[in-house]
Design an enzyme around this catalytic site. Sequence first.
Site, PDB file in Angstrom:
ATOM      1  N   LYS A 104       0.848  -1.190   0.000  1.00  0.00           N
ATOM      2  CA  LYS A 104       0.000   0.000   0.000  1.00  0.00           C
ATOM      3  C   LYS A 104       0.876   1.230   0.000  1.00  0.00           C
ATOM      4  CE  LYS A 104      -4.509   0.718   0.254  1.00  0.00           C
ATOM      5  NZ  LYS A 104      -5.562  -0.225  -0.116  1.00  0.00           N
ATOM      6  N   SER A 144      -8.001  -5.581 -11.038  1.00  0.00           N
ATOM      7  CA  SER A 144      -6.639  -5.127 -11.327  1.00  0.00           C
ATOM      8  C   SER A 144      -5.800  -6.281 -11.875  1.00  0.00           C
ATOM      9  CB  SER A 144      -5.959  -4.617 -10.055  1.00  0.00           C
ATOM     10  OG  SER A 144      -6.351  -3.307  -9.773  1.00  0.00           O
TER      11      SER A 144
HETATM   12  N1  GLU Z   1      -7.259   0.124  -3.677  1.00  0.00           N
HETATM   13  C1  GLU Z   1      -8.012  -1.074  -3.915  1.00  0.00           C
HETATM   14  C2  GLU Z   1      -8.087  -1.918  -2.646  1.00  0.00           C
HETATM   15  O1  GLU Z   1      -7.895  -1.460  -1.548  1.00  0.00           O
HETATM   16  C3  GLU Z   1      -7.498  -1.832  -5.112  1.00  0.00           C
HETATM   17  C4  GLU Z   1      -6.073  -2.245  -5.019  1.00  0.00           C
HETATM   18  C5  GLU Z   1      -5.507  -2.775  -6.326  1.00  0.00           C
HETATM   19  O2  GLU Z   1      -6.231  -2.859  -7.293  1.00  0.00           O
HETATM   20  O3  GLU Z   1      -4.335  -3.071  -6.320  1.00  0.00           O
HETATM   21  O4  GLU Z   1      -8.419  -3.059  -2.705  1.00  0.00           O
END
Ligand code: GLU
Length: 428
Positions: free
Chosen positions: A107, A362
């Site tokens: 993250k 993704s």
């Molecule tokens: N930000 C999104 C999550 O918390 C997607 C993360 C991603 O696609 O890598 O799941």
Amino acid sequence: MSGINYNPFEIAQEQFDKAASILELDSGTRELLRQPMREFHFTVPVKMDDGSTKVFKAFRIQHNDARGPAKGGIRFHPHETADTVRALSMWMTWKCAVVDIPLGGGKGGVICDPHNLSAAEQERLCRGYIRQIYKQLGPNLDVPAPDVMTNSQHMLWMLDEYETITGGRYPGMITGKPVGMGGSLGRTEATGYGVIYVLKAFLDQINQPIDSTTASIQGFGNVAEYAARKYTELGGRVIAVSCWNQSDARAYTFRKETGCDIDQLAAIKDSFGSIDKEKALELGYELLPGDDWIKQDVDILIPAALENQITPAVFPNISSRVSIICEAANGPTTPDCDSLILQKGIALLPDFLCNAGGVTCSYFEQVQSNMNYFWDKDEVHQKLERSMKKAFRAVYELAEEKNLYMRNAAYIIAINRVAHAVRLRGWV
Ligand code: GLU
């Protein structure tokens, strides 16, 4: 609020420890998995439009990459902290594992409020972020994505900076890109739709028709809006939506007993998700305090905003009619609420299962980018629905079989998969 200062990382560790004990995980694996493997803390100097320079604090944290490259969003938030990013990176590991995609958890975050930055300043911030951290990112290393207050345009600026520095084309380096620029159809709505695919699968299990249910939703950002759309499309009635109002610096709950019209609300919101309250009043919505979303007399609560929203302090406000909490946000419920939820007989659909649709899509985006061949929207949605339902069924069946709280069942499945990977690699 309760006055307790909830630390998301401590919460993530507490949840992990509970599941690790049920699993009787060995101490080496436990030690490895209860904290991030790598952390990068850095500053990003940005030339502002007025000629001054502002220095932003930023993070990228990789919790675990045993099952594949680290994966997870980059948030822009004025209250970002290292501990929030640590927790979120850890939840990404479990999220990817519970839907069984070959990715780890990471993250990123920048302490900033994009409401106060021009588009050009945001572009320079995105490019500056990549300049500081590009060596630690890459399609086979760590793959960012959009998150709170970041979008496909931010992702493309980041990709462009990465490709400019490294001198190649690496579309798999980041996901959530615009469609036509390596993005996947269906990515924007994927997290919100995924939440409702899980909810629908649960309602089917307990033989409750979705069109007989009502819901109250906290948030009206990307996740909340598309969850509300899918839920109403399937026949559910959204009674209330709460959302942050930027100009008043407070939240409001917009309520309509006959059901909110999501298209209508979406048409009167700005790009950061603030609903225009004057227009909403004209359209017949009641305007209530932001916290009132939780007090609604509905069947389902969907917290789809930020962490630590359902605490013991607000728990008594939950109506006796509520039978399901469907966690669309990351970490919306504090661990000291879990026993209250159990006592009240509320079914909890846990966050990293419910909101795994975004990262699943993704993953589809990376697959399509690698093939350089893109699926149509229906194909993306069908694959997403199948993945979410399969993940839900595994969690539900384990919970039923071993009489577990669904959060613990989801943790057990995810931790087992990651523990298996670290053992196979010989790390423990
Ligand atoms: N930000 C999104 C999550 O918390 C997607 C993360 C991603 O696609 O890598 O799941």
